[in-house]
Design a protein around this motif. Structure first.
Motif, PDB file in Angstrom:
ATOM      1  N   ASN A   1       0.759  -1.272   0.073  1.00 35.90           N
ATOM      2  CA  ASN A   1       0.220   0.690   0.081  1.00 35.90           C
ATOM      3  C   ASN A   1       0.643   1.110   0.082  1.00 35.90           C
ATOM      4  O   ASN A   1       0.561   2.798  -1.028  1.00 35.90           O
ATOM      5  CB  ASN A   1      -1.214  -0.182   0.612  1.00 35.90           C
ATOM      6  N   ASP A   2       1.700   1.468   0.952  1.00 36.38           N
ATOM      7  CA  ASP A   2       2.742   2.764   0.977  1.00 36.38           C
ATOM      8  C   ASP A   2       4.022   2.787  -0.942  1.00 36.38           C
ATOM      9  O   ASP A   2       3.621   3.905  -1.142  1.00 36.38           O
ATOM     10  CB  ASP A   2       3.641   2.508   1.994  1.00 36.38           C
ATOM     11  N   TRP A   3       3.936   1.177  -0.797  1.00 36.51           N
ATOM     12  CA  TRP A   3       4.650   1.616  -2.862  1.00 36.51           C
ATOM     13  C   TRP A   3       3.793   2.681  -3.667  1.00 36.51           C
ATOM     14  O   TRP A   3       4.245   3.055  -4.386  1.00 36.51           O
ATOM     15  CB  TRP A   3       5.411   0.249  -2.580  1.00 36.51           C
ATOM     16  N   ILE A   4       2.473   1.673  -2.931  1.00 41.37           N
ATOM     17  CA  ILE A   4       1.419   2.309  -4.158  1.00 41.37           C
ATOM     18  C   ILE A   4       1.246   3.604  -4.352  1.00 41.37           C
ATOM     19  O   ILE A   4       1.563   4.769  -4.691  1.00 41.37           O
ATOM     20  CB  ILE A   4       0.664   1.300  -4.333  1.00 41.37           C
ATOM     21  N   ASN A   5       0.614   4.379  -2.821  1.00 39.52           N
ATOM     22  CA  ASN A   5       0.437   5.076  -2.730  1.00 39.52           C
ATOM     23  C   ASN A   5       1.622   6.562  -3.125  1.00 39.52           C
ATOM     24  O   ASN A   5       1.537   7.349  -3.129  1.00 39.52           O
ATOM     25  CB  ASN A   5       0.439   5.450  -1.292  1.00 39.52           C
ATOM     26  N   SER A   6       2.991   6.083  -2.952  1.00 39.64           N
ATOM     27  CA  SER A   6       4.147   6.756  -3.366  1.00 39.64           C
ATOM     28  C   SER A   6       3.689   7.261  -4.746  1.00 39.64           C
ATOM     29  O   SER A   6       4.858   8.021  -5.578  1.00 39.64           O
ATOM     30  CB  SER A   6       5.060   6.324  -3.321  1.00 39.64           C
TER      31      SER A   6
END
Length: 134
Positions: free
Chosen positions: A29-34
């Motif tokens: 989720n963090d990778w995608i949000n970036s």
């Protein structure tokens, strides 16, 4: 380095690629949000890996989902995942993003069969390469 992910620097023809390897939904989720807020029309490299099948009765599920945006890649270990990341489901279905790769339509079909992950906008680079260099 987080215990939920390993991050590697990989040199490729003079470029430095950052590769995040994880089985953790929060890291995905963090990778995608970036990436979501930066670009409206995003090109995402997509590939999958699974154990080879040596007879027709075998059908091994997708073990690894690989996503790349620019010089950042994510390797999501699907067979060991702690959960299906909600942002990943939305990301793969977003019509503003193009998921590119060789045989990517077949990869998308296998992801849907094995993990119920729908990829809505695929572009096969094999066809593009044949039209340019064939």
């Amino acid at each position: 380095m987080s215990p939920m992910a390993e991050i590697y620097g990989v040199s490729f023809y003079g470029d430095q690629i950052e590769v995040t390897v994880t089985k953790n939904a929060a890291v995905v989720n963090d990778w995608i949000n970036s990436h979501r807020g930066r670009l409206h029309k995003l090109l995402v490299g997509l590939d999958i890996e699974w154990l080879p099948c040596f007879n027709p009765e075998e059908n091994h599920p997708v073990a690894l989902l690989q996503l790349c945006v620019g010089r950042r890649c994510l390797l999501f270990q699907l067979l060991h995942k702690d959960a299906v990341p909600r942002f990943l489901v939305d990301f793969l279905m977003d019509p503003n993003f193009k998921f590119v790769g060789v045989g990517v339509k077949g990869d998308a079909e296998k992801l849907l069969r094995d993990h119920k992950l729908l990829v809505t906008n695929t572009v096969d680079l094999n066809q593009l390469a044949l039209s340019v260099y064939g």
